[in-house]
Design a protein around this motif. Structure first.
Motif, PDB file in Angstrom:
ATOM      1  N   PRO A  59       0.834  -1.207   0.000  1.00  0.00           N
ATOM      2  CA  PRO A  59       0.000   0.000   0.000  1.00  0.00           C
ATOM      3  C   PRO A  59       0.872   1.263   0.000  1.00  0.00           C
ATOM      4  O   PRO A  59       1.921   1.277   0.642  1.00  0.00           O
ATOM      5  N   LYS A  60       0.413   2.266  -0.734  1.00  0.00           N
ATOM      6  CA  LYS A  60       1.230   3.481  -0.895  1.00  0.00           C
ATOM      7  C   LYS A  60       1.694   4.057   0.426  1.00  0.00           C
ATOM      8  O   LYS A  60       2.875   4.398   0.585  1.00  0.00           O
ATOM      9  N   VAL A  61       0.775   4.169   1.395  1.00  0.00           N
ATOM     10  CA  VAL A  61       1.131   4.859   2.638  1.00  0.00           C
ATOM     11  C   VAL A  61       2.135   4.089   3.487  1.00  0.00           C
ATOM     12  O   VAL A  61       2.652   4.623   4.465  1.00  0.00           O
TER      13      VAL A  61
ATOM     14  N   GLY B 238      -2.841  10.445   4.245  1.00  0.00           N
ATOM     15  CA  GLY B 238      -1.722   9.553   4.553  1.00  0.00           C
ATOM     16  C   GLY B 238      -0.557   9.699   3.596  1.00  0.00           C
ATOM     17  O   GLY B 238       0.552   9.260   3.889  1.00  0.00           O
ATOM     18  N   ASP B 239      -0.785  10.338   2.455  1.00  0.00           N
ATOM     19  CA  ASP B 239       0.301  10.471   1.477  1.00  0.00           C
ATOM     20  C   ASP B 239       0.913  11.860   1.488  1.00  0.00           C
ATOM     21  O   ASP B 239       1.570  12.264   0.540  1.00  0.00           O
ATOM     22  N   THR B 240       0.697  12.605   2.577  1.00  0.00           N
ATOM     23  CA  THR B 240       1.253  13.959   2.713  1.00  0.00           C
ATOM     24  C   THR B 240       2.042  14.004   4.016  1.00  0.00           C
ATOM     25  O   THR B 240       1.510  14.328   5.070  1.00  0.00           O
TER      26      THR B 240
ATOM     27  N   ILE C  89       2.590  12.422  -2.196  1.00  0.00           N
ATOM     28  CA  ILE C  89       3.328  11.372  -2.891  1.00  0.00           C
ATOM     29  C   ILE C  89       2.370  10.468  -3.656  1.00  0.00           C
ATOM     30  O   ILE C  89       1.499   9.837  -3.070  1.00  0.00           O
ATOM     31  N   ASN C  90       2.515  10.452  -4.958  1.00  0.00           N
ATOM     32  CA  ASN C  90       1.641   9.639  -5.802  1.00  0.00           C
ATOM     33  C   ASN C  90       2.383   8.546  -6.555  1.00  0.00           C
ATOM     34  O   ASN C  90       1.794   7.544  -6.924  1.00  0.00           O
ATOM     35  N   ASP C  91       3.670   8.751  -6.822  1.00  0.00           N
ATOM     36  CA  ASP C  91       4.439   7.734  -7.543  1.00  0.00           C
ATOM     37  C   ASP C  91       5.862   7.677  -6.977  1.00  0.00           C
ATOM     38  O   ASP C  91       6.195   8.391  -6.038  1.00  0.00           O
TER      39      ASP C  91
END
Ligand code: UD1
Ligand code: CA
Length: 452
Positions: A28-30, A111-113, A230-232
């Motif tokens: 998972p990304k996070v 969660g991606d910041t 963050i996306n990639d």
């Protein structure tokens, strides 16, 4: 989470249900890491700076792994499952059942910041009756939502995919972070529709709905570095680089010398004392604490290690797994230690492995000393007393104890304890055969000639 807080009561909802498709990962990304810590934990730590009464994480994709990771940092975190990712507004509604009558501020984080500062978090709740959005300025607003402002007031947020060409020119962007009274936010969320380019329930529609009800809407701003989303993997590398740049600057500002700062990699939690010198190409994994006047020489790798004042480590050393180095110890090149308790003034100058071991004060480990700590099934301990002298190329077959002031002879394979002050010799005895070398050579030459 202390309830003792002069500010209004706060509850945090952290969104982490998204697929993170663009990471192209089974993870998972996070849970991807920056400086050795999952980005989710960065975001949670930012949340914790407000000492919130409640903290919730909305999970969806890989829900169990994300929930487990969240709980490992904050055991009392509340987990909400968003089965289908229908948008950021929909995600916040997953917490509605238990938070909609929360009497205080609700803060939505992503969660991606990962890099929100405590100061920015505090700004979000300065005006408790308003809906507050965290914005930032950028010359390349790209896919970010645009903040349509009228002076101080925030009129609405327009997602890039829904924006008019004029709105796309706006360089004031949405970080995604939003705060306001919990009751107001949940009331407005129930009015969301998915009539937009992505067919999603956008959290970003809230400010316009709020204004329609006469609720004050405003934006506060921070540097883009804090809102980096963050996306990639390219964003991930940029986040890592940003973190490292800051960590190096902080280390130097606090009194460490970094000879080639751009080659030193810190962990999110590295602690350095004063007058620490770090040579080029040193890597810090998590859990490293270094006291004053320590030198870390080039190409050294440290993790889960505490180092006392006046120690020198490396070059090419690797210390890990719960190692403690006491004052004035010396660790030279090609030395690895794991779960070692290395005493004051002790030395391991070259080519040594110390694992699951205790080494007393001023002990000296000769080149090629190896603690044989693993029998293929279990790990065993080696104890080396103060001032013991371990001869070059000694294999210490654990469990084994070398007493204080004892010696082991070079090349020994030590399988039995050595009492204090004794000398252990555990190797084949040398025998010299007069003239035999010359004879042997003659014979070998003869054999070779016969073949040719
Ligand atoms: C969002 C904002 C955009 C802002 C940008 C900043 C919306 C509609 N848009 O866009 O204005 O400029 O962040 O980075 O809010 N998530 C869920 N469930 C969902 C959808 C998303 O939990 O159904 C989570 C994701 O896991 C992620 C966060 O919400 O942590 C943001 O989602 P994402 O899809 O990355 O939003 P952006 O398109 O970046
Ligand atoms: Ca995003």
């Amino acid at each position: 989470m202390s309830a003792q807080n002069a500010r209004a009561a706060t509850a945090i909802v952290l969104l982490a249900a998204g697929k993170g498709t663009r990471m192209r990962s089974t993870r998972p990304k996070v849970l991807h890491e920056i400086a050795g810590q999952p980005m989710l934990h960065f975001a949670m730590r930012a949340a914790m700076t407000l000492a919130p009464q409640r903290i919730a994480v909305v999970v969806g994709q890989d829900a169990e792994a994300v929930a487990l990771s969240a709980r490992s940092l904050v055991p009392e975190v509340e987990i909400f499952l968003q089965r289908e990712q229908l948008g950021t507004g929909h995600a916040v509604r997953m917490a509605e059942g238990t938070l909609s009558d929360f009497d205080g501020q609700l803060i939505v984080l992503f969660g991606d910041t990962p890099f929100l500062s405590a100061a920015t978090m505090a700004k979000l709740i300065e005006t408790p009756e308003a809906i507050t959005v965290l914005g930032f300025q950028t010359d390349s607003p790209g896919r970010y939502g645009r903040l349509v402002m009228d002076g101080e007031a925030l009129l609405r947020i327009t997602e890039a995919k829904d924006a008019t060409p004029d709105e796309l020119q706006i360089k004031t962007c949405n970080s995604g972070v939003m705060a306001g009274p919990a009751k107001t936010i949940f009331r407005l969320l129930s009015q969301l529709t998915s009539e937009n380019a992505q067919g999603e329930y956008y959290l970003t529609d809230l400010p316009a709905l709020a204004r329609a009800e006469g609720v004050f809407t405003r934006a506060v701003f921070c540097d883009i570095a804090e809102t980096l989303g963050i996306n990639d993997r390219i964003d991930l590398a940029a986040a890592e680089a940003a973190f490292q740049t800051r960590a190096r600057a902080q280390a130097m500002a606090a009194g460490a010398t970094l000879i080639a700062p751009e080659t030193v990699h810190f962990s999110w939690d590295t602690v350095l004392g004063q007058d620490v010198v770090i040579e080029p190409n040193v890597i810090f994994g998590p859990g490293v604490e270094i006291a004053d006047d320590v030198t870390i020489r080039a190409f050294t790798h440290l993790a889960e290690t505490r180092i006392a004042p006046g120690v020198s480590v490396g070059p090419f050393a690797r210390l890990r797994g719960g190692t403690e180095i006491a004052e004035g110890a010396y660790i030279g090149n090609f030395v690895e230690m794991k779960k070692a308790d290395f005493g004051p003034g002790a030395k391991a100058s070259h080519l040594t492995y110390v694992g699951d071991a205790e080494v007393g004060a001023e002990a000296n480990l000769g080149a090629g000393t190896i603690t044989c700590n693993y029998d293929g099934v279990s790990k065993h301990r080696t104890q080396i007393g103060a001032r013991a002298f371990i001869g070059t190329n000694t294999a210490l077959v654990a469990p084994v104890k070398i007493g204080e002031d004892a010696y082991t002879a070079t090349g020994s394979v030590v399988t039995k304890d050595v009492p204090p002050g004794d000398l252990a010799i555990a190797r084949g005895r040398q025998e010299n055969k007069p003239g035999l070398a010359r004879k042997l050579r003659q014979r070998l030459l003869g054999l070779k000639a016969a073949k040719e």
